[in-house]
Design a protein around this motif. Structure first.
Motif, PDB file in Angstrom:
ATOM      1  N   GLY A   1       0.776  -1.235   0.000  1.00 54.18           N
ATOM      2  CA  GLY A   1       0.000   0.000   0.000  1.00 54.18           C
ATOM      3  C   GLY A   1       0.805   1.282   0.000  1.00 54.18           C
ATOM      4  N   PHE A   2       2.120   1.213  -0.145  1.00 58.42           N
ATOM      5  CA  PHE A   2       2.938   2.433  -0.219  1.00 58.42           C
ATOM      6  C   PHE A   2       2.619   3.167  -1.529  1.00 58.42           C
ATOM      7  CE2 PHE A   2       5.006   0.501   3.211  1.00 58.42           C
ATOM      8  CZ  PHE A   2       5.939   1.347   3.775  1.00 58.42           C
ATOM      9  N   PHE A   3       2.477   4.505  -1.424  1.00 59.98           N
ATOM     10  CA  PHE A   3       2.279   5.305  -2.631  1.00 59.98           C
ATOM     11  C   PHE A   3       3.607   5.455  -3.385  1.00 59.98           C
ATOM     12  CE2 PHE A   3      -1.132   6.864   0.193  1.00 59.98           C
ATOM     13  CZ  PHE A   3      -2.226   6.529  -0.605  1.00 59.98           C
ATOM     14  N   ASP A   4       3.491   5.919  -4.649  1.00 58.83           N
ATOM     15  CA  ASP A   4       4.697   6.057  -5.495  1.00 58.83           C
ATOM     16  C   ASP A   4       5.737   6.973  -4.850  1.00 58.83           C
ATOM     17  OD1 ASP A   4       3.755   4.388  -7.454  1.00 58.83           O
ATOM     18  OD2 ASP A   4       2.813   5.994  -8.606  1.00 58.83           O
ATOM     19  N   ASN A   5       5.265   8.079  -4.272  1.00 60.76           N
ATOM     20  CA  ASN A   5       6.216   9.013  -3.646  1.00 60.76           C
ATOM     21  C   ASN A   5       6.910   8.377  -2.451  1.00 60.76           C
ATOM     22  OD1 ASN A   5       5.575  10.965  -5.478  1.00 60.76           O
ATOM     23  ND2 ASN A   5       4.138  12.062  -4.141  1.00 60.76           N
ATOM     24  N   GLU A   6       6.155   7.564  -1.700  1.00 64.11           N
ATOM     25  CA  GLU A   6       6.741   6.912  -0.532  1.00 64.11           C
ATOM     26  C   GLU A   6       7.767   5.851  -0.952  1.00 64.11           C
ATOM     27  OE1 GLU A   6       3.249   7.038   2.823  1.00 64.11           O
ATOM     28  OE2 GLU A   6       2.976   5.669   1.130  1.00 64.11           O
ATOM     29  N   VAL A   7       7.469   5.150  -2.044  1.00 64.76           N
ATOM     30  CA  VAL A   7       8.430   4.158  -2.553  1.00 64.76           C
ATOM     31  C   VAL A   7       9.716   4.848  -2.997  1.00 64.76           C
ATOM     32  CG1 VAL A   7       8.859   2.424  -4.344  1.00 64.76           C
ATOM     33  CG2 VAL A   7       6.606   2.555  -3.260  1.00 64.76           C
ATOM     34  N   THR A   8       9.549   5.995  -3.672  1.00 68.92           N
ATOM     35  CA  THR A   8      10.724   6.752  -4.115  1.00 68.92           C
ATOM     36  C   THR A   8      11.542   7.226  -2.925  1.00 68.92           C
ATOM     37  OG1 THR A   8       9.565   7.483  -6.118  1.00 68.92           O
ATOM     38  CG2 THR A   8      11.527   8.738  -5.454  1.00 68.92           C
ATOM     39  N   MET A   9      10.852   7.741  -1.911  1.00 70.90           N
ATOM     40  CA  MET A   9      11.548   8.224  -0.716  1.00 70.90           C
ATOM     41  C   MET A   9      12.252   7.083   0.020  1.00 70.90           C
ATOM     42  SD  MET A   9      11.464  11.417  -0.594  1.00 70.90           S
ATOM     43  CE  MET A   9      12.218  11.541   1.019  1.00 70.90           C
TER      44      MET A   9
ATOM     45  N   LEU B   1      10.376   3.806 -10.949  1.00 73.83           N
ATOM     46  CA  LEU B   1       9.722   3.068  -9.867  1.00 73.83           C
ATOM     47  C   LEU B   1       8.203   3.040 -10.028  1.00 73.83           C
ATOM     48  CD1 LEU B   1      11.813   4.315  -6.802  1.00 73.83           C
ATOM     49  CD2 LEU B   1      11.863   2.055  -7.851  1.00 73.83           C
ATOM     50  N   LYS B   2       7.649   4.029 -10.691  1.00 78.18           N
ATOM     51  CA  LYS B   2       6.203   4.087 -10.895  1.00 78.18           C
ATOM     52  C   LYS B   2       5.735   2.964 -11.818  1.00 78.18           C
ATOM     53  CE  LYS B   2       4.189   8.057 -11.657  1.00 78.18           C
ATOM     54  NZ  LYS B   2       3.914   9.417 -12.208  1.00 78.18           N
ATOM     55  N   HIS B   3       6.658   2.447 -12.628  1.00 75.63           N
ATOM     56  CA  HIS B   3       6.276   1.424 -13.609  1.00 75.63           C
ATOM     57  C   HIS B   3       6.868   0.053 -13.282  1.00 75.63           C
ATOM     58  CE1 HIS B   3       6.018   5.350 -15.768  1.00 75.63           C
ATOM     59  NE2 HIS B   3       4.879   4.815 -16.204  1.00 75.63           N
ATOM     60  N   ILE B   4       7.070  -0.224 -11.988  1.00 76.79           N
ATOM     61  CA  ILE B   4       7.580  -1.547 -11.592  1.00 76.79           C
ATOM     62  C   ILE B   4       6.512  -2.601 -11.866  1.00 76.79           C
ATOM     63  CG2 ILE B   4       8.172  -2.985  -9.600  1.00 76.79           C
ATOM     64  CD1 ILE B   4       9.579  -0.645  -8.378  1.00 76.79           C
TER      65      ILE B   4
END
Length: 884
Positions: free
Chosen positions: A793-801, A871-874
């Motif tokens: 459930g992590f958002f894209d921004n959180e995954v990037t961070m 990362l948005k397109h994993i």
């Protein structure tokens, strides 16, 4: 068929991971480019100089004498095997109409060929060619240049061309002179037929056995030094016979004039006797007041005036006899190419670039290889399942390895070929384009140099093929079943921070994950820090070189020397006594203070050590001298002059391994050697200086020092008029402006700044590619981990961070570590770049640290922005699906 399909799959893999393939090529390309390119610049500069020397037949030596030169001197030089000799004329001339100091030469036929830039060379004795730098509205083609000099047959010459001379390779530097303001503005060449003097001014010597040697090599200089020593020995014996010749010539002229004066005296005496007789006859006839008597008295007055002139002429003749009797032996000066304006600076530039190339590109290449090695290793690791499948299908190990060897070879081959071509053919051109404005060279030959190309190729192959083969050999030993199962992730452990409970409890969940991941993958953390540190260190070294290269000038002329002008007098004048030069200095509003000192060029000698030339300064007022020169080593208290020894410069002490209290042999200008005790060591950055009191000088040389130089402090006004007034004084043989020295040194360092700028740009580019590669490796290794947190459930921004936080910490530590690497790298380069006559102190300004650090973080930010979109397109399903 099987092999064709397998080969096609290799190219499909390249296409699928095109970003990684290109990044590997780019890293190898930049490493090879800088290594081969910078290692080519120094040799290419030397090749340029050698080609120019051959084309223009530039002299190896030029010989000048205080007594003029004759055919006998030419014959003496011809005694040396392989010597080609040409006599010529030269004299300085002040062109008052154009306010230019011009060095006039005779046009040579076999050596020092001129290059016309406009017009043509002289064909008649009434024609002249002029330095292209002197071209102006007044001095143009077809105009007349007036030269009033006793050595010439006429005074007016038609300008038929503008030229470049191989004696002046620097477009701005023209050397010094003893007339005008002391700085040569340009040169002019006349046919030999325009000169009327019998004695020549210079001998140009070129040795045919040195033609094919590298004129910038130690071997060439060693061989030339041996020939120079032979010539010095020959001319030392020749000096006495030349003195006799000069005396004989002077005595013949004196005898001729003496006979002429004697005849005039006889005629004058006879005329006077006749007039006395006529006047006596008139007196006996009481007609002395008649018209005839007055005429006779007028004639007697005229004869009295002539007698007075005759007496003055006799006195001059007597003085000439005395001068002839006391004539000193003429001295012979042998000047090699290093004394030509700009030549030493050009050689120094080539040597310093070569010295920089021994460290900077090597370190650059090391970082490139490190990242390439890691990338290739990771690529093979990612293909474990494919390797296991191929082994299970019956492929031999050699067949499986071909695919990865091909991938590595193609990346290495492409990177090396492009790097060699761009490095050897483009990078030197960029440097030469910058240098073209300074030097007269029109053609810069470019060559491929075997050693750097081979070294770069071997290193690139080790980084690609070596890393691939190493990983393959390890993986191919495993059984297919083991290869088909993904490697288990590294076991998590408690880290040191967790044991510090008060601190750990204050961290947020995301912070705890970040620190655990950092210490969990220590090898990745170390690699990233090393990669970032290396790139930051390279950029900081570039800025550090830029700061340090200009530092010697600033330190020498602001911290050590506190005078603005040096006025040198002839040997017959005592600067401590009232004289014409002192009068000019006192009357000038530009002058604040002056200090008379004794100064001369000396040479230091020691077994198994290169001889070093130095400027000797002797003062009778040590306290006042301290206001003109600060003898202060870096970080230490000022050094004081005492009567117990001399103070020598720090670099001179290092070259001869001298400590305070040691002794050193010093050779004076007259050739006498003395034993010198070094009392203390002072700072100095440009050249070598030696300081001592007058009392100690007398103690070691057994002679008193007579002040022959003024150190002058000014009000920072223009010194042009002051130097002109000084050069009108016969006792002044030269002036040296500190500002002129500063300008000359700044021009030399400016040439290196262009090379340093290339380093900075390439280092920044490498930093960007390295950060991009390391981040991609980080993501590819943790694809399952990142997919898992996205599923949770992590958002894209959180995954990037999740990645960014780690990268920020690693970039911060890598940058700080890089500052230390940059300092060490700059220090090592400066040690190699420093020569016998210049020392580069390690100076890195605060702004350099800020810019290098900011550049690293900016590149990191750009990479992370690109990472965010990746990362948005994993493909979470592909990453998390079962391996069995």
């Amino acid at each position: 068929m099987k092999n064709n399909v397998y080969l096609k799959s290799s190219f499909r893999d390249i296409k699928a991971s095109l970003g990684r393939f290109i990044s590997i090529i780019l890293i190898i390309l930049m490493g090879v480019l800088l290594f081969v390119g910078i290692k080519s610049v120094g040799p290419d500069l030397e090749a340029t100089g050698n080609q120019f020397i051959q084309q223009k037949q530039l002299s190896d030596l030029q010989i000048i004498s205080t007594g003029g030169l004759t055919q006998k001197d030419r014959a003496l030089v011809k005694q040396l095997k392989y010597a080609r000799v040409e006599l010529g004329y030269s004299f300085p001339y002040l062109d008052k109409a154009n306010q230019k100091d011009i060095q006039v030469y005779s046009l040579g036929q076999k050596q020092n060929h001129l290059t016309p830039t406009k017009g043509r060379l002289p064909k008649k004795s009434s024609e002249i060619v002029v330095d292209q730098k002197l071209a102006s509205k007044k001095l143009k083609l077809g105009s007349t240049l007036k030269i009033n000099n006793q050595q010439l047959k006429r005074h007016n010459y038609k300008i038929v061309g503008f030229v470049q001379s191989p004696l002046y390779i620097d477009n701005d530097e023209r050397g010094v002179t003893t007339i005008g303001d002391g700085q040569v503005d340009g040169f002019a060449y006349l046919p030999k037929a325009a000169f009327k003097t019998q004695a020549y001014s210079l001998i140009s010597v070129r040795f045919s056995d040195l033609d094919k040697m590298n004129a910038f090599s130690t071997a060439y200089q060693t061989k030339l030094n041996k020939k120079t020593d032979q010539l010095r020995s020959l001319f030392a014996k020749r000096a006495q016979s030349r003195k006799v010749e000069l005396q004989a010539t002077a005595n013949r002229s004196i005898a001729k004039n003496e006979q002429k004066l004697q005849n005039q005296q006889t005629t004058l005496t006879a005329a006077n006797t006749q007039l006395n007789q006529q006047l006596a006859a008139l007196t006996s006839a009481n007609q002395q007041q008649s018209t005839a008597g007055r005429q006779i008295q007028a004639q007697q007055a005229t004869l009295a005036g002539q007698q007075k002139q005759l007496t003055a002429a006799k006195q001059k003749l007597t003085a000439a006899k005395t001068k002839s009797a006391n004539l000193a032996k003429p001295s012979y000066l042998l000047n090699d190419r290093q004394t030509n304006p700009g030549f030493a600076e050009f050689q120094s530039l080539a040597n310093r670039i070569d010295a920089i190339a021994n460290i900077f590109p090597v370190f650059f290449f090391f970082i490139a290889i490190l990242i390439t090695f890691t990338s290739m290793t990771r690529m093979v690791e990612e293909k474990r399942k494919e390797i296991g499948t191929l082994k299970a299908l019956g492929y031999r190990n050699s067949e499986i390895a071909v695919k990865y060897i091909l991938y590595a070879f193609l990346a290495a081959f492409t990177g090396v070929v492009l790097g060699v071509l761009i490095g050897a053919k483009l990078l030197p051109v960029v440097v030469f384009t910058i240098l073209k404005a300074r030097y007269i060279f029109t053609d810069y030959p470019l060559h491929f140099y075997f050693t750097p190309i081979v070294l770069a190729t071997i290193a690139a192959l080790i980084a690609t093929l070596g890393s691939s083969l190493g990983t393959l050999l390890r993986d191919l030993r495993e059984k297919p079943a083991e290869l088909l199962v993904a490697k288990a992730p590294k076991v998590g452990k408690r880290i040191l921070l967790e044991r510090i409970t008060p601190l750990w409890s204050r961290f947020s969940f995301n912070q705890k994950i970040t620190y655990r991941n950092l210490f969990r993958y220590k090898s990745r953390m170390i690699l990233t820090i090393l990669g970032i540190a290396g790139c930051t260190g390279l950029m900081l070294a570039g800025f550090g070189l830029k700061d340090s290269i200009s530092a010697p000038v600033e330190k020498q002329f602001s911290e050590i020397m506190h005078y603005d002008l040096v006025v040198t007098l002839n040997a017959k004048t005592n600067a401590a006594q009232p004289n014409a030069a002192q009068t000019v200095l006192k009357k000038s509003n530009a002058v604040k203070h002056t200090l008379p000192v004794f100064s001369e060029q000396v040479t230091f000698k020691k077994t198994n050590t290169t001889d070093q030339n130095a400027n000797l300064f002797v003062t009778s007022n040590a306290k006042k001298f301290a206001q003109y020169v600060t003898l202060k080593p870096a970080g230490k208290s000022p050094v004081k002059l005492t009567n117990q020894g001399a103070v020598i410069s720090q670099h001179l002490a290092e070259l001869y391994h001298i400590n305070p209290g040691d002794h050193l042999t010093m050779q004076l200008a007259n050739g006498k050697s003395v034993r010198l005790r070094v009392s203390q060591i002072g700072a100095n950055y440009i050249g070598h200086n030696v300081y001592m009191t007058a009392k100690y000088y007398k103690q070691v040389t057994a002679t008193s020092s007579v002040a022959n130089t003024y150190l002058v402090k000014t009000n920072q006004h223009s010194l042009e008029q002051l130097t002109k007034n000084l050069h009108k004084v016969k006792s002044v043989i030269g002036t040296t402006s500190v500002k002129g020295q500063i300008d000359q040194q700044n021009k030399t360092t400016a040439s290196l700044n262009s090379v340093v700028l290339i380093f900075i740009v390439l280092s920044g580019t490498l930093a960007f590619v390295v950060l991009y590669n390391l981040t991609n490796i980080n993501i590819s290794e943790r694809m399952r981990e990142l997919s898992t947190i996205k599923v949770l459930g992590f958002f894209d921004n959180e995954v990037t961070m999740y990645i960014v936080r780690e990268n920020i910490i690693l970039t911060l530590f890598g940058t700080l570590f890089g500052f230390g690497v940059g300092n060490a790298l700059t220090w090592a380069i400066l040690k190699l770049a420093s020569s016998d006559t210049i020392v580069f102190p390690l100076i890195i300004h605060g702004t350099s640290y800020v810019i290098a650090g900011l550049m690293t973080f900016v590149f990191s930010a750009i990479v992370l922005i690109a990472t965010h979109f990746n990362l948005k397109h994993i493909d979470m399903l592909a990453a998390l699906k079962a391996n069995d």
